[in-house]
Structure formats: structure tokens, C-alpha cells
Design an enzyme around this catalytic site. Structure first.
Site, PDB file in Angstrom:
ATOM      1  N   ASP A  60      12.510 -21.345  13.808  1.00 13.46           N
ATOM      2  CA  ASP A  60      13.306 -20.749  12.709  1.00 13.46           C
ATOM      3  C   ASP A  60      14.690 -21.583  11.679  1.00 13.46           C
ATOM      4  O   ASP A  60      14.842 -22.521  12.369  1.00 13.46           O
ATOM      5  CB  ASP A  60      13.998 -19.346  13.917  1.00 13.46           C
ATOM      6  CG  ASP A  60      13.511 -18.987  13.464  1.00 13.46           C
ATOM      7  OD1 ASP A  60      11.989 -18.656  14.123  1.00 13.46           O
ATOM      8  OD2 ASP A  60      13.188 -17.793  14.156  1.00 13.46           O
ATOM      9  N   ASP A  61      14.504 -21.058  10.993  1.00 14.92           N
ATOM     10  CA  ASP A  61      15.624 -21.581   9.727  1.00 14.92           C
ATOM     11  C   ASP A  61      15.665 -22.583   9.859  1.00 14.92           C
ATOM     12  O   ASP A  61      16.936 -22.763   8.391  1.00 14.92           O
ATOM     13  CB  ASP A  61      16.876 -21.219  10.686  1.00 14.92           C
ATOM     14  CG  ASP A  61      17.624 -20.457  10.949  1.00 14.92           C
ATOM     15  OD1 ASP A  61      17.239 -19.346  11.243  1.00 14.92           O
ATOM     16  OD2 ASP A  61      18.148 -20.334  12.403  1.00 14.92           O
ATOM     17  N   HIS A 111      10.724 -15.984   6.575  1.00 14.55           N
ATOM     18  CA  HIS A 111      11.974 -15.831   7.210  1.00 14.55           C
ATOM     19  C   HIS A 111      13.164 -15.437   6.478  1.00 14.55           C
ATOM     20  O   HIS A 111      14.898 -15.655   6.639  1.00 14.55           O
ATOM     21  CB  HIS A 111      12.165 -17.185   8.734  1.00 14.55           C
ATOM     22  CG  HIS A 111      13.066 -16.898   9.947  1.00 14.55           C
ATOM     23  ND1 HIS A 111      13.014 -15.002  10.335  1.00 14.55           N
ATOM     24  CD2 HIS A 111      14.569 -16.861   9.550  1.00 14.55           C
ATOM     25  CE1 HIS A 111      14.579 -15.779  11.457  1.00 14.55           C
ATOM     26  NE2 HIS A 111      15.402 -17.097  10.943  1.00 14.55           N
ATOM     27  N   HIS A 115      18.708 -15.476   5.100  1.00 11.29           N
ATOM     28  CA  HIS A 115      18.815 -15.457   5.923  1.00 11.29           C
ATOM     29  C   HIS A 115      20.032 -14.562   6.329  1.00 11.29           C
ATOM     30  O   HIS A 115      21.073 -14.449   6.865  1.00 11.29           O
ATOM     31  CB  HIS A 115      19.669 -16.607   7.172  1.00 11.29           C
ATOM     32  CG  HIS A 115      18.993 -16.910   8.722  1.00 11.29           C
ATOM     33  ND1 HIS A 115      20.237 -15.787   9.286  1.00 11.29           N
ATOM     34  CD2 HIS A 115      18.120 -17.204   9.635  1.00 11.29           C
ATOM     35  CE1 HIS A 115      19.732 -16.057  10.928  1.00 11.29           C
ATOM     36  NE2 HIS A 115      18.261 -17.043  10.277  1.00 11.29           N
ATOM     37  N   HIS A 207      14.427 -24.082  17.435  1.00 14.21           N
ATOM     38  CA  HIS A 207      15.240 -23.588  15.651  1.00 14.21           C
ATOM     39  C   HIS A 207      15.471 -25.184  14.995  1.00 14.21           C
ATOM     40  O   HIS A 207      15.659 -25.665  16.114  1.00 14.21           O
ATOM     41  CB  HIS A 207      16.602 -23.146  15.313  1.00 14.21           C
ATOM     42  CG  HIS A 207      16.871 -22.077  16.044  1.00 14.21           C
ATOM     43  ND1 HIS A 207      16.927 -21.319  16.673  1.00 14.21           N
ATOM     44  CD2 HIS A 207      17.042 -20.672  14.995  1.00 14.21           C
ATOM     45  CE1 HIS A 207      16.861 -19.900  17.227  1.00 14.21           C
ATOM     46  NE2 HIS A 207      17.131 -19.369  15.819  1.00 14.21           N
TER      47      HIS A 207
END
Length: 256
Positions: A60-61, A111, A115, A207
Site C-alpha cells: 500500500d501507499d 487506494h 489517502h 507497504h
């Protein structure tokens, strides 16, 4: 999924759901509908019961100009495929890295764009976060994502319905495979979390953008060869879904 135009009726319905539905965090579903409700309907996927040794690594991210290429190198070394849940504004900043992910056969998931904490947003802002990331990935790769992971794993009925409206499948992660690598807990803690709990059909949360930390990269140097030695194959989430069995694997336990 049948495509529909998001008209006034649906907008009002989603708005009501957004205001009334309790928000649930993936790792602590203590309010509102339980995991089983969404899982049985196919609205949310935490893990996939499989007979064979398949595992989905998810990151993620990102993308990140420093960490993501190093992760890609490790994945290539061990013939592993993964799913990258990207943040839209970072896609805009680092499009070449997203293209590298796609060229290597990895999957790109949505995603959100900035965020944010989705449950704090109004309906129009939620739609914008989802849509802008879809468009950013499409512009970069020529394809729209088919998977969505809400930041922090937060969801409610409105977020679930909006995800389905965009023809996206919401993907969370196996509760026993939340590495919490974003907190920089130490390489060995990340390694032990994954290796001690590895089961067929796991979706592992990691991540590829962790501020000022290389712990995820160092942990992968141990995790990838060890799971490969145990006979696991690393696949994208979409491929993992194709191996789902209707009779749950005894390994798959409820973690309520």
C-alpha cells in the site's frame, strides 16, 4: 456487474448510508455489521480459501521512487507477483514506477487519491477520491484498476456500495497477516508475523512507502525465500481469487 448511472436516487441512498452506517476497521470489526455479512455477499475479501499454496503479497501507499524499485527487484528475483494498491497523487508524481510495476506483471489497485480517512468524507469527496485514482492509473497504464482498498481498512455501507458502483472489488487483508510495517516495528517482527502465520490463501499487508524506513525491504529478503522454500507461490490478488474453493480450507480460521 451491471453498470448503472449514478442518478439522484442512488446518490440519496448512498448519502443516507454514509450518514447512518457505522464505520468499521478491518482489524477490529466491533461496530455495525460483522465481517461475515460482507464476506458472504462477496462485498469484501479478507482472504481466499485455496487448496494449493498460494499467497498474495500486497503493498500500500506507493509508488515511491526509492523503496518500490527495490521491492520490484526482490519480487523479480523470487519470481513473485504482487498487488500494489497505489495512491493517486503519487501515481501522478511517479508514473514511470507504476509502469514498471505493470511491465513486471504485477497488479495495480486503487487506494484513493490523497489517502484520507474515508469515513470523514462526504459522498462527493468519496466519489472523487475513487474516480481520480481510477483515471490516474488509466492514464498511466492504459487500464483501470479492478480492486479497491480503503485507507486504514475503514468501510461502511456507503463505501461498500460506492466501490461496487465503480465496478471495483474491495480487498482488505488477512487479520493474522497485518505486518504493521508502517510503524517500523523491526525487521524480525515483520518476518515473524508473516512466517509464523502463513496459510494458504493469505493476503499479506505491507507497504512500499514507509517514511524513512527500509524494514519492509529487509524483511522481504527473508520472507520471500523462506515461503518459496515451503512451497508457496506468490500471486496477484485477482489470480488468487480464481483459485477460490467453495469448501473452506481448514487452515482458514475466523479471526473475529
Amino acid at each position: 456487474m451491471v453498470k448503472i448511472k449514478l442518478g439522484a436516487a442512488l446518490t440519496i441512498a448512498l448519502g443516507i448510508a454514509l450518514l447512518s452506517a457505522p464505520v468499521t476497521e478491518a482489524s477490529s470489526p466491533v461496530h455495525g455489521k460483522q465481517r461475515s455479512y460482507y464476506e458472504e455477499r462477496g462485498d469484501i475479501v479478507w482472504e481466499v480459501p485455496t487448496q494449493e499454496k498460494y499467497i498474495a503479497l500486497t503493498f500500500d501507499d506507493g509508488p515511491d521512487e526509492q523503496q518500490t524499485p527495490k521491492i520490484l527487484e526482490l519480487l523479480e528475483k523470487y519470481h513473485a507477483k504482487a498487488t500494489f494498491f497505489v495512491v493517486g497523487d503519487r501515481v501522478k508524481r511517479f508514473p514511470d514506477i507504476v509502469k514498471m510495476e505493470q511491465a513486471a506483471g504485477h497488479e495495480i489497485g486503487n487506494h484513493s487519491y490523497h489517502h484520507p480517512s474515508l469515513h470523514r468524507l462526504g459522498l462527493s469527496a468519496l466519489k472523487e477520491e475513487m474516480t481520480m485514482t481510477q483515471e490516474a492509473v488509466l492514464e498511466t497504464t492504459g487500464r483501470k484498476p479492478v480492486l479497491f482498498r480503503p485507507p486504514g481498512g475503514y468501510y461502511n455501507d456507503a463505501i461498500v456500495e460506492l466501490t461496487k458502483h465503480h465496478n471495483l472489488q474491495m480487498i482488505l487483508w488477512s487479520w493474522h497477516q497485518d505486518t504493521k510495517d508502517w510503524t517500523s516495528p523491526g525487521v524480525q517482527r515483520i518476518v515473524r508475523k508473516v512466517l509464523d502465520n502463513a496459510r494458504n490463501g493469505d493476503i499479506i499487508l505491507m507497504h512500499d512507502y514507509v517514511y524513512n524506513s527500509t524494514q519492509t525491504i529487509e524483511a522481504l529478503k527473508v520472507i520471500l525465500p523462506e515461503l518459496q522454500r515451503r512451497g508457496y507461490r506468490f500471486v496477484t490478488v485477482s489470480e488468487l481469487l480464481t483459485h477460490k474453493v467453495t469448501t473452506p480450507n481448514p487452515q482458514m480460521k475466523e479471526n473475529h
